[in-house]
Design a protein around this motif. Structure first.
Motif, PDB file in Angstrom:
ATOM      1  N   GLU A  40       0.831  -1.201   0.000  1.00  0.00           N
ATOM      2  CA  GLU A  40       0.000   0.000   0.000  1.00  0.00           C
ATOM      3  C   GLU A  40       0.864   1.249   0.000  1.00  0.00           C
ATOM      4  O   GLU A  40       2.057   1.197   0.200  1.00  0.00           O
ATOM      5  N   GLY A  41       0.194   2.370  -0.202  1.00  0.00           N
ATOM      6  CA  GLY A  41       0.867   3.660  -0.111  1.00  0.00           C
ATOM      7  C   GLY A  41       1.387   4.162  -1.441  1.00  0.00           C
ATOM      8  O   GLY A  41       1.397   3.457  -2.446  1.00  0.00           O
ATOM      9  N   GLY A  42       1.805   5.414  -1.454  1.00  0.00           N
ATOM     10  CA  GLY A  42       2.322   6.036  -2.651  1.00  0.00           C
ATOM     11  C   GLY A  42       2.716   7.477  -2.407  1.00  0.00           C
ATOM     12  O   GLY A  42       2.811   7.927  -1.265  1.00  0.00           O
ATOM     13  N   ALA A  43       2.930   8.206  -3.479  1.00  0.00           N
ATOM     14  CA  ALA A  43       3.361   9.600  -3.385  1.00  0.00           C
ATOM     15  C   ALA A  43       2.369  10.425  -2.563  1.00  0.00           C
ATOM     16  O   ALA A  43       2.749  11.195  -1.686  1.00  0.00           O
ATOM     17  N   ILE A  44       1.072  10.262  -2.837  1.00  0.00           N
ATOM     18  CA  ILE A  44       0.020  10.834  -2.003  1.00  0.00           C
ATOM     19  C   ILE A  44      -0.764   9.659  -1.442  1.00  0.00           C
ATOM     20  O   ILE A  44      -1.249   8.818  -2.197  1.00  0.00           O
ATOM     21  N   GLU A  45      -0.871   9.601  -0.115  1.00  0.00           N
ATOM     22  CA  GLU A  45      -1.554   8.500   0.565  1.00  0.00           C
ATOM     23  C   GLU A  45      -2.725   9.055   1.368  1.00  0.00           C
ATOM     24  O   GLU A  45      -2.565  10.010   2.124  1.00  0.00           O
ATOM     25  N   LEU A  46      -3.881   8.430   1.200  1.00  0.00           N
ATOM     26  CA  LEU A  46      -5.070   8.805   1.964  1.00  0.00           C
ATOM     27  C   LEU A  46      -5.562   7.563   2.697  1.00  0.00           C
ATOM     28  O   LEU A  46      -5.935   6.576   2.066  1.00  0.00           O
ATOM     29  N   PHE A  47      -5.567   7.600   4.015  1.00  0.00           N
ATOM     30  CA  PHE A  47      -6.007   6.473   4.831  1.00  0.00           C
ATOM     31  C   PHE A  47      -7.200   6.900   5.689  1.00  0.00           C
ATOM     32  O   PHE A  47      -7.087   7.846   6.481  1.00  0.00           O
ATOM     33  N   ASP A  48      -8.343   6.226   5.506  1.00  0.00           N
ATOM     34  CA  ASP A  48      -9.524   6.452   6.339  1.00  0.00           C
ATOM     35  C   ASP A  48      -9.945   7.922   6.381  1.00  0.00           C
ATOM     36  O   ASP A  48     -10.203   8.483   7.443  1.00  0.00           O
ATOM     37  N   CYS A  49     -10.015   8.529   5.211  1.00  0.00           N
ATOM     38  CA  CYS A  49     -10.367   9.946   5.110  1.00  0.00           C
ATOM     39  C   CYS A  49     -11.747  10.125   4.466  1.00  0.00           C
ATOM     40  O   CYS A  49     -12.245   9.227   3.795  1.00  0.00           O
ATOM     41  N   LYS A  94       7.881   5.840  -6.616  1.00  0.00           N
ATOM     42  CA  LYS A  94       8.468   4.507  -6.528  1.00  0.00           C
ATOM     43  C   LYS A  94       7.394   3.426  -6.571  1.00  0.00           C
ATOM     44  O   LYS A  94       7.542   2.425  -7.254  1.00  0.00           O
ATOM     45  N   TRP A  95       6.304   3.604  -5.823  1.00  0.00           N
ATOM     46  CA  TRP A  95       5.285   2.565  -5.722  1.00  0.00           C
ATOM     47  C   TRP A  95       4.014   2.934  -6.473  1.00  0.00           C
ATOM     48  O   TRP A  95       3.630   2.261  -7.397  1.00  0.00           O
ATOM     49  N   ARG A  96       3.331   3.953  -6.063  1.00  0.00           N
ATOM     50  CA  ARG A  96       2.085   4.404  -6.693  1.00  0.00           C
ATOM     51  C   ARG A  96       2.067   5.923  -6.689  1.00  0.00           C
ATOM     52  O   ARG A  96       2.675   6.541  -5.815  1.00  0.00           O
ATOM     53  N   GLY A  97       1.316   6.476  -7.598  1.00  0.00           N
ATOM     54  CA  GLY A  97       1.151   7.929  -7.588  1.00  0.00           C
ATOM     55  C   GLY A  97       0.230   8.355  -6.467  1.00  0.00           C
ATOM     56  O   GLY A  97       0.579   9.173  -5.621  1.00  0.00           O
ATOM     57  N   LEU A  98      -0.970   7.786  -6.468  1.00  0.00           N
ATOM     58  CA  LEU A  98      -1.950   8.122  -5.437  1.00  0.00           C
ATOM     59  C   LEU A  98      -2.586   6.843  -4.927  1.00  0.00           C
ATOM     60  O   LEU A  98      -2.987   5.990  -5.715  1.00  0.00           O
ATOM     61  N   TYR A  99      -2.664   6.732  -3.600  1.00  0.00           N
ATOM     62  CA  TYR A  99      -3.234   5.550  -2.964  1.00  0.00           C
ATOM     63  C   TYR A  99      -4.280   6.000  -1.953  1.00  0.00           C
ATOM     64  O   TYR A  99      -4.016   6.884  -1.128  1.00  0.00           O
ATOM     65  N   ALA A 100      -5.485   5.411  -2.035  1.00  0.00           N
ATOM     66  CA  ALA A 100      -6.545   5.721  -1.075  1.00  0.00           C
ATOM     67  C   ALA A 100      -7.088   4.422  -0.492  1.00  0.00           C
ATOM     68  O   ALA A 100      -7.464   3.518  -1.233  1.00  0.00           O
ATOM     69  N   ARG A 101      -7.123   4.332   0.842  1.00  0.00           N
ATOM     70  CA  ARG A 101      -7.668   3.153   1.519  1.00  0.00           C
ATOM     71  C   ARG A 101      -8.777   3.573   2.471  1.00  0.00           C
ATOM     72  O   ARG A 101      -8.593   4.460   3.306  1.00  0.00           O
ATOM     73  N   ASN A 102      -9.946   2.942   2.293  1.00  0.00           N
ATOM     74  CA  ASN A 102     -11.104   3.174   3.153  1.00  0.00           C
ATOM     75  C   ASN A 102     -11.499   4.650   3.244  1.00  0.00           C
ATOM     76  O   ASN A 102     -11.782   5.161   4.324  1.00  0.00           O
ATOM     77  N   CYS A 103     -11.510   5.307   2.105  1.00  0.00           N
ATOM     78  CA  CYS A 103     -11.924   6.708   2.056  1.00  0.00           C
ATOM     79  C   CYS A 103     -13.350   6.805   1.517  1.00  0.00           C
ATOM     80  O   CYS A 103     -13.814   5.913   0.808  1.00  0.00           O
ATOM     81  N   THR A 104     -14.028   7.883   1.853  1.00  0.00           N
ATOM     82  CA  THR A 104     -15.388   8.083   1.378  1.00  0.00           C
ATOM     83  C   THR A 104     -15.590   9.515   0.885  1.00  0.00           C
ATOM     84  O   THR A 104     -14.885  10.438   1.308  1.00  0.00           O
ATOM     85  N   HIS A 105     -16.539   9.654  -0.021  1.00  0.00           N
ATOM     86  CA  HIS A 105     -16.990  10.956  -0.520  1.00  0.00           C
ATOM     87  C   HIS A 105     -15.808  11.865  -0.867  1.00  0.00           C
ATOM     88  O   HIS A 105     -15.679  12.977  -0.370  1.00  0.00           O
ATOM     89  N   SER A 106     -14.938  11.360  -1.729  1.00  0.00           N
ATOM     90  CA  SER A 106     -13.730  12.086  -2.103  1.00  0.00           C
ATOM     91  C   SER A 106     -13.578  12.114  -3.618  1.00  0.00           C
ATOM     92  O   SER A 106     -14.187  11.331  -4.334  1.00  0.00           O
ATOM     93  N   ARG A 107     -12.735  13.029  -4.096  1.00  0.00           N
ATOM     94  CA  ARG A 107     -12.587  13.239  -5.537  1.00  0.00           C
ATOM     95  C   ARG A 107     -11.112  13.410  -5.887  1.00  0.00           C
ATOM     96  O   ARG A 107     -10.383  14.149  -5.228  1.00  0.00           O
ATOM     97  N   ILE A 108     -10.696  12.732  -6.964  1.00  0.00           N
ATOM     98  CA  ILE A 108      -9.358  12.854  -7.528  1.00  0.00           C
ATOM     99  C   ILE A 108      -9.556  13.276  -8.971  1.00  0.00           C
ATOM    100  O   ILE A 108     -10.176  12.549  -9.754  1.00  0.00           O
TER     101      ILE A 108
END
Length: 122
Positions: free
Chosen positions: A42-51, A65-79
């Protein structure tokens, strides 16, 4: 705003942006280059956890290195309107990866395919 890896740094640096348990955040217009944040799982340049209610727009994420953007367990969000590129090779993970959560919109992003390109926007 710009965050990058400077070869003059003496100590090992893991750069990136991490939000944990945040509500109502905007990340806009960030240029992030050479981020080492994250790992194989998991994780990346921008990481969002439980947001919730997070907006990430107009960002440029180069050579993550790993991912550009990673989101885990987020709600009502926009990329939206982001560029995720690895100009010198391939990311080890997906350009944008969403794990769990609900009501997440990914729109208008230019994303390179990483080695594990199976997720949203990759």
């Amino acid at each position: 705003h710009s965050l990058d890896h400077n070869p003059d740094y003496r100590d090992p640096v893991v750069n990136g942006v991490t939000l944990r348990n945040c509500d109502g955040v905007i990340i806009n217009g960030l240029l992030l280059e050479g981020a080492d944040a994250g790992d194989e799982r998991e994780g990346g340049a921008i990481e969002l956890f439980d947001c919730a209610h997070v907006t990430v727009t107009g960002c440029q994420l180069f050579e993550p290195k790993w991912r550009g953007l990673y989101a885990r367990n987020c709600t009502h969000s926009r990329i939206a309107d982001c560029i995720v590129r690895h100009r010198t090779g391939r990311m080890r993970g997906a350009g944008i990866q969403i794990d769990g959560g609900s009501a997440i919109e990914v729109h208008g992003c230019l994303v390179d395919r990483g080695r594990a390109a199976r997720s949203a926007g990759s």
